[in-house]
Scaffold this motif. Sequence first.
Motif, mmCIF file in Angstrom:
data_model
loop_
_atom_site.group_PDB
_atom_site.id
_atom_site.type_symbol
_atom_site.label_atom_id
_atom_site.label_comp_id
_atom_site.label_asym_id
_atom_site.label_seq_id
_atom_site.Cartn_x
_atom_site.Cartn_y
_atom_site.Cartn_z
ATOM 1 N N TYR A 64 -65.253 5.444 45.518
ATOM 2 C CA TYR A 64 -64.397 5.328 44.329
ATOM 3 C C TYR A 64 -63.076 6.074 44.496
ATOM 4 N N THR A 65 -63.108 7.146 45.311
ATOM 5 C CA THR A 65 -61.899 7.964 45.498
ATOM 6 C C THR A 65 -60.976 7.427 46.592
ATOM 7 N N ILE A 66 -61.464 6.468 47.388
ATOM 8 C CA ILE A 66 -60.620 5.877 48.434
ATOM 9 C C ILE A 66 -59.573 4.983 47.770
ATOM 10 N N PRO A 67 -58.284 5.140 48.080
ATOM 11 C CA PRO A 67 -57.254 4.260 47.501
ATOM 12 C C PRO A 67 -57.556 2.793 47.813
ATOM 13 N N SER A 68 -57.311 1.932 46.849
ATOM 14 C CA SER A 68 -57.673 0.518 46.980
ATOM 15 C C SER A 68 -57.050 -0.150 48.199
ATOM 16 N N MET A 73 -59.436 -0.983 55.582
ATOM 17 C CA MET A 73 -60.630 -0.620 56.343
ATOM 18 C C MET A 73 -61.581 -1.805 56.509
ATOM 19 N N LEU A 74 -61.572 -2.717 55.552
ATOM 20 C CA LEU A 74 -62.483 -3.865 55.592
ATOM 21 C C LEU A 74 -61.960 -5.019 56.453
ATOM 22 N N ILE A 75 -60.639 -5.098 56.618
ATOM 23 C CA ILE A 75 -60.027 -6.218 57.357
ATOM 24 C C ILE A 75 -60.579 -6.383 58.776
ATOM 25 N N PRO A 76 -60.730 -5.310 59.574
ATOM 26 C CA PRO A 76 -61.255 -5.501 60.949
ATOM 27 C C PRO A 76 -62.657 -6.101 60.982
ATOM 28 N N PHE A 77 -63.435 -5.883 59.918
ATOM 29 C CA PHE A 77 -64.817 -6.368 59.888
ATOM 30 C C PHE A 77 -64.963 -7.717 59.183
ATOM 31 N N VAL A 92 -63.146 -9.541 47.299
ATOM 32 C CA VAL A 92 -64.329 -9.471 46.431
ATOM 33 C C VAL A 92 -65.203 -8.284 46.806
ATOM 34 N N VAL A 93 -65.413 -8.069 48.108
ATOM 35 C CA VAL A 93 -66.233 -6.939 48.578
ATOM 36 C C VAL A 93 -65.609 -5.615 48.144
ATOM 37 N N ALA A 94 -64.295 -5.479 48.333
ATOM 38 C CA ALA A 94 -63.599 -4.239 47.954
ATOM 39 C C ALA A 94 -63.685 -4.000 46.447
ATOM 40 N N LEU A 95 -63.461 -5.037 45.660
ATOM 41 C CA LEU A 95 -63.517 -4.916 44.203
ATOM 42 C C LEU A 95 -64.932 -4.589 43.730
ATOM 43 N N THR A 96 -65.920 -5.172 44.395
ATOM 44 C CA THR A 96 -67.320 -4.895 44.046
ATOM 45 C C THR A 96 -67.664 -3.433 44.306
ATOM 46 N N ILE A 97 -67.213 -2.916 45.456
ATOM 47 C CA ILE A 97 -67.464 -1.507 45.801
ATOM 48 C C ILE A 97 -66.868 -0.587 44.737
ATOM 49 N N TYR A 98 -65.652 -0.897 44.295
ATOM 50 C CA TYR A 98 -65.003 -0.083 43.255
ATOM 51 C C TYR A 98 -65.745 -0.173 41.924
ATOM 52 N N GLY A 99 -66.244 -1.371 41.615
ATOM 53 C CA GLY A 99 -66.889 -1.574 40.320
ATOM 54 C C GLY A 99 -68.271 -0.973 40.204
ATOM 55 N N ILE A 100 -68.920 -0.722 41.333
ATOM 56 C CA ILE A 100 -70.292 -0.208 41.302
ATOM 57 C C ILE A 100 -70.366 1.191 40.677
ATOM 58 N N MET A 101 -69.387 2.054 40.994
ATOM 59 C CA MET A 101 -69.439 3.453 40.565
ATOM 60 C C MET A 101 -69.598 3.609 39.041
ATOM 61 N N PRO A 102 -68.716 3.044 38.207
ATOM 62 C CA PRO A 102 -68.893 3.232 36.762
ATOM 63 C C PRO A 102 -70.192 2.635 36.236
ATOM 64 N N MET A 143 -60.697 -2.061 35.282
ATOM 65 C CA MET A 143 -60.293 -1.570 36.602
ATOM 66 C C MET A 143 -60.282 -2.704 37.632
ATOM 67 N N THR A 144 -61.313 -3.557 37.600
ATOM 68 C CA THR A 144 -61.413 -4.661 38.565
ATOM 69 C C THR A 144 -60.250 -5.638 38.401
ATOM 70 N N ILE A 145 -59.939 -5.986 37.167
ATOM 71 C CA ILE A 145 -58.832 -6.913 36.900
ATOM 72 C C ILE A 145 -57.506 -6.330 37.385
ATOM 73 N N SER A 146 -57.336 -5.032 37.180
ATOM 74 C CA SER A 146 -56.092 -4.369 37.593
ATOM 75 C C SER A 146 -55.980 -4.270 39.109
ATOM 76 N N VAL A 147 -57.057 -3.813 39.757
ATOM 77 C CA VAL A 147 -57.035 -3.618 41.210
ATOM 78 C C VAL A 147 -56.947 -4.949 41.952
ATOM 79 N N ALA A 148 -57.430 -6.029 41.323
ATOM 80 C CA ALA A 148 -57.378 -7.364 41.943
ATOM 81 C C ALA A 148 -55.956 -7.787 42.287
#
Length: 214
Positions: A65-69, A75-79, A88-98, A151-156
């Motif tokens: 959650y503390t990693i900048p979006s 970090m996910l692009i190479p994989f 979607v994966v990045a947004l899901t990771i952010y959304g899990i915390m709350p 948060m998800t809508i904004s970070v998207a």
Amino acid sequence: MEFLKEVAQLYQERSEWFGQLICEHILLSLIAILLAGVIGLLLGILIARCEKAAPPVLGIANVFYTIPSISLLGMLIPFMGIGDKTAVVALTIYGIMPMVRNTYAGIKGVDEEIITAARGMGSTEFQILTRIKLPLALGVIIAGVRNMVVMTISVAAIASFIGAGGLGVAIYRGITVYDTALTFAGSVLIALIALISDLLLGHLEKKLKKRRMN
């Protein structure tokens, strides 16, 4: 006023394009919201039942959650490459915390005497979870959902930087060609979607509170 007229004209002239971007943004956000909601809810229930698992799960969720979006996307692009899937994966990771945090807090906040009484009446653990713990924790869980959705809508919006769709495309294009009206137009639409979503969830939260009081 002249700037706002320019923005209004932009909406009028490129209404189909903005409509397409809105649909893409909502779809992208909705998929991530559903995934984060289900995963976060299940993890929250799990750590509420198994206290030993709570510190590591919440700790890992906090770290992500503390990693900048933009860093997480990089970090996910190479994989995973670029495009909607990575976003979607990045947004899901952010959304899990709350979701994890609020589900856990809501369930742990249920009065132990109520649970003991339910057990004394012969209720199974599954019945206690579905009929007592989750309904009583619903207010706290919905608050987590509201936080996660906005948060998800904004970070998207940042997803466009890795080739994903959505209203971030308008913002990114506006920045690259120095078109402030285009950047503003995309930003306003994202803010409106987030605001409307929050108001609808707030209305739902109030309805649930009224039902509990009756």
